[in-house]
Write an enzyme that holds these catalytic residues in place. Structure first.
Site, mmCIF file in Angstrom:
data_model
loop_
_atom_site.group_PDB
_atom_site.id
_atom_site.type_symbol
_atom_site.label_atom_id
_atom_site.label_comp_id
_atom_site.label_asym_id
_atom_site.label_seq_id
_atom_site.Cartn_x
_atom_site.Cartn_y
_atom_site.Cartn_z
ATOM 1 C CB SER A 663 -0.958 -0.037 1.195
ATOM 2 O OG SER A 663 -1.982 0.927 1.059
ATOM 3 C CG ASP A 736 -6.669 -2.508 -3.950
ATOM 4 O OD1 ASP A 736 -7.412 -2.046 -3.059
ATOM 5 O OD2 ASP A 736 -5.443 -2.391 -3.932
ATOM 6 C CG HIS A 770 -5.538 -2.592 0.007
ATOM 7 N ND1 HIS A 770 -4.842 -2.017 -1.020
ATOM 8 C CD2 HIS A 770 -4.965 -2.108 1.149
ATOM 9 C CE1 HIS A 770 -3.895 -1.227 -0.547
ATOM 10 N NE2 HIS A 770 -3.953 -1.266 0.765
#
Length: 809
Positions: A663, A736, A770
């Site tokens: 991330s 995601d 994610h």
């Protein structure tokens, strides 16, 4: 789809071919660590007589992850059972009697067990849970007296936005069910009835980059179909009553005395720009017959909220029941229009309103900062918390609810971990609601992390509520890391801790204030004994500008310095600070057990690497300067410092170091490869690389693209794709749903690197979000990472002349 699709390009490639790759398994020293049995979660009963042991489910399979999923309104829904599509379950339940530590089996549990939302009744005589079957979700009950389980309602539950909750009498449960009047959802027509039009007529409506939003009228119909529910009151004796039918019950909360229900119901019109949590809603109070007692407020579509972390809605918000009273509502109301840029001496006011809501609401407190939360105590004591993000300011007031008199308890910078006084210890009251544990001598307990230059040393303090003087009751000592969990008996000073060390995995213990006696409550086995001899050390070093930094160093079992320096792997996640002193504080403890998560870097210590986890990458902006004004310079300086220090110790080969992150850590990785030559290669998972695609702010950046275009440009590694020459591995979940990290971020950045002849590999994980979930996906991710590190960091060789490319169509 049981194949992973990937893209590989090497700088010298003049042509490419396509090849499908099945899911791969990493080396066994990595795979076996991932597949180690999971330590159970625990849950204590309100009366502190029982500990519930929750056996956790393993990773789902890719087949399970690939089952139908509806992505609408910011939700991910399982259309087959009217629940969330991505959940973890408890697959085994046991109870432990704390009086004699005896573990007892529970009879008649459903098989296979897939339990979620497991809670004790307020009187501790029952345990409720949801059984998540493929076609329906069921409400089950365990009688603690007989230790027998049974399904208590024939209704199918709808938990897309709901679930269940206990009433204070422990004899009734409120839950959301699939409506009995639900009609089939019409099949979606492939022929549109017209264009989709959005319009804004001069109203400011900034929003961050949300995903899984509604897109068309059919999505709106599907949202109605899957989120509407009946609100049902269930008596444990058998009777059921529908209190509110076929509505979108986003919140429902019984009053402490169990006589009223606070509800929030989502209303039309919906939005295609924001998720369901910002849709219009009506806040009301019902009685137990379902009759409307009082409509509290109607909240419009919240697409107008200004940008900024202290921005909020204009209307009253955060409605809840006062925990220490039978039926008194409490809420906050912005006095600055919800706009943090507006000048205002008072930002928020907090109000209370006692049933039957006939008079006017009573102001409890006026706040110069933004209201955060309340810890209720009794008629004379409540703690009200306020915050202001840009100043990193946090205050706690002690309020007398009867008189409105207030005193400051804490006024601090919440970035200052060393000065954190801890959190007040709570306890269930006669209504089963958590309130401050106030002793007869008018004192409370505070439990804190005990952060210090030597690392975290958790503590338990006692503080009087008059002068706010504190006395330490207990603190953990080296070589252990031990933290307070719950108070068993405040009068006798008996409490539970969880204790661990570098070599001992976490287990629960019973302690008494003022005594050194330690009684072990659980004996969970070491989940991965093969790493028990891994060496861990918390490093402390300085950046070139003097900012103090730290990192957790892990070295392979049996390693000695005379064996020579090792290849290294740095894993980090940048964080913003307004103070260099706060940025330099030591985070974590040198005495914690080595925990492994699916996405962490510690696996590679078993592959012969020096692993530097949680390496500090602070981005500091003091005074009027914003942290991101010098993001790249500070990032590179921090990375150089950790590599230099590891090299000076003789354990790290500075010519063979890789860097990675997930991330915002992936964003960091790409920037480091674009702006420095510190690392041989990088691994970037599920990142965002072009900040112009998140124009209304990102991470802790509150300025918009139009307010700080140069910051957005310079922080975006996409802007410097032509400078990125070190090999970079991209991994991204195809589904995601994290705000800002659309898969297109990686796709476009990869293409930019490819267009400039860089070395990159792009792996797309089907059905993954994610964070990755399926076992096949995680094992393959570890294989990709291991292959990349072995190829480009540990054993760098000449780039192959014939690289293959597998394109995702």
């Amino acid at each position: 789809m049981k194949r992973i699709l990937y893209i590989l390009l090497v700088a010298v490639t003049t042509g490419y071919t396509q090849e499908n790759l099945t899911y791969q398994r990493p080396p066994e020293e990595i795979a076996k660590l991932l597949e180690a049995p999971l330590t159970p979660f625990v849950l204590f009963s309100p009366d502190k007589q029982w500990m519930l042991l929750l056996e956790r489910s393993d990773f789902p399979t890719i087949e399970q992850l690939s089952r139908p999923e509806l992505r609408i309104g910011g939700l991910r829904i399982n259309p087959q059972n009217f629940g969330p599509s991505r959940s973890n379950y408890s697959v085994g339940l046991k109870v432990k009697r704390l009086s004699d530590n005896a573990e007892v089996e529970i009879k008649n549990l459903p098989a296979p067990l897939t339990a979620s939302s497991i809670t004790f009744s307020p009187d501790s005589k029952y345990i409720a849970f949801l059984q998540n079957n493929p076609e329906q979700i069921e409400l089950w009950l365990i009688d603690v007296g007989s230790l027998s389980a049974s399904r208590i309602s024939d209704r199918k539950l709808n938990t897309t936005m709901g679930g269940y909750t206990w009433l204070s009498n422990s004899q009734q449960i409120l839950f959301t069910a699939v409506p009995q009047t639900l009609k089939p959802l019409p099949e979606k027509s492939r022929v549109p009835t017209g264009p989709i039009v959005e319009e804004n007529l001069g109203k400011k409506a900034p929003s961050r980059t949300y995903q899984d939003l509604l897109k068309n009228p059919y999505d709106e119909a599907a949202f109605d179909y899957y989120t509407q529910s009946d609100l049902v009151l269930k008596n444990l004796t058998g009777a059921e009553k529908t209190l509110s039918s076929a509505a979108i019950h986003s919140e429902f909360n019984p009053s402490p005395d169990g006589a009223l229900i606070l509800t929030e119901i989502i209303q039309r019109p919906y939005s295609y720009l924001v998720p369901a949590g910002l849709f219009p809603k009506t806040v009301s109070v019902l009685d137990l017959s379902g009759k409307l007692v009082k409509e509290i407020v109607r909240v419009p579509l919240l697409d107008y909220i200004p940008t900024g972390f202290n921005a909020t809605q204009r209307e009253p918000r955060s409605h809840q029941w006062r925990a220490d009273k039978p039926a008194t509502l409490v809420w906050a109301h912005a006095q600055d229009g919800g706009d943090p840029k507006a000048k205002a001496e008072i930002r928020d006011k907090v109000f209370t309103w006692e049933y039957p809501f006939s008079g006017s609401p009573k102001e409890l407190i006026s706040l110069p900062l933004r209201y955060s939360r309340i810890a209720w105590g009794n008629d004379q004591v409540a703690w009200v918390h306020e915050r202001w993000t840009s100043e990193r300011k946090e205050r706690v007031y002690q309020v007398n609810p009867a008189t409105g008199q207030k005193k400051m308890v804490f006024d601090r910078n919440y970035e200052d971990a060393y000065g954190d006084p801890g959190t007040v210890v709570m306890t269930p009251n006669q209504y089963g609601r958590n309130v401050m544990l106030i002793n007869k001598d008018n004192t409370v307990f505070l439990s804190g992390a005990g952060s210090s230059p030597t690392g975290d040393m958790p503590f338990l303090d006692k503080m009087d509520l008059t002068a706010f003087k504190k006395n330490r009751q207990w603190q953990c000592t080296a070589p252990y890391y031990e933290s307070f969990v719950t108070m068993l008996d405040a009068k006798k000073g008996i409490f539970i801790t969880v204790r661990e060390s570098n070599s001992e995995n976490p287990n629960y213990f019973q302690r008494s204030i003022g005594s050194l006696k330690l009684t072990q409550v659980t004996s969970f086995p070491h989940p991965y004994p093969q790493i028990k001899d891994v060496k861990k050390e918390v490093l402390k070093y300085k950046r070139a500008d003097g900012v103090e930094l730290s990192a957790d160093l892990y070295l392979p079992p049996g390693y000695k310095k005379e064996d020579g320096p090792l290849p290294g792997f740095v894993w980090a996640y940048p964080r913003e600070f307004k103070s260099a002193d706060a940025a330099g504080q030591v985070k974590g403890s040198p005495h914690t057990f080595t925990r492994l998560s699916w996405g962490g870097p510690i696996y590679w210590v078993m592959r012969g690497y020096a692993v530097l986890d949680n390496a500090s990458m602070p981005i500091v902006g003091e005074g009027d300067q914003e942290p991101n004004d010098t993001y790249v310079q500070q990032l590179v300086a921090s990375a150089q410092a950790v590599v230099d220090y590891g090299s000076s110790m003789g354990v790290l080969d500075p010519t063979r170091v890789g860097v990675g992150g997930h991330s915002y850590g992936a964003f960091m990785t790409a920037n480091l490869l674009a702006h420095s030559d510190i690392f041989k290669a990088g691994i970037a998972r599920s990142g965002a690389y072009n900040r112009t695609l998140t124009p209304f702010g990102f991470q802790a950046e509150e300025r918009t693209y139009w307010q700080a275009p140069e910051v957005y440009y310079e922080m975006s590694p996409f802007s410097y794709a032509d400078q990125l020459k070190e090999p970079i591995l991209f991994i991204h979940g195809e589904a995601d749903n994290n705000s800002g990290t659309f898969p297109i971020q990686t796709e476009r950045f990869y293409n930019a690197i490819k267009g400039h002849g860089g070395t990159a590999r792009y792996v797309v994980l089907p059905y993954e979000s994610h964070g990755y979930a399926a076992k096949e996906s995680i094992l393959h991710t570890l294989w990709e990472m291991d292959t990349w590190l072995e190829t480009y960091v540990k054993n760098p060789k000449e780039k192959p002349k014939d690289a293959k490319v597998n394109l995702k169509y």
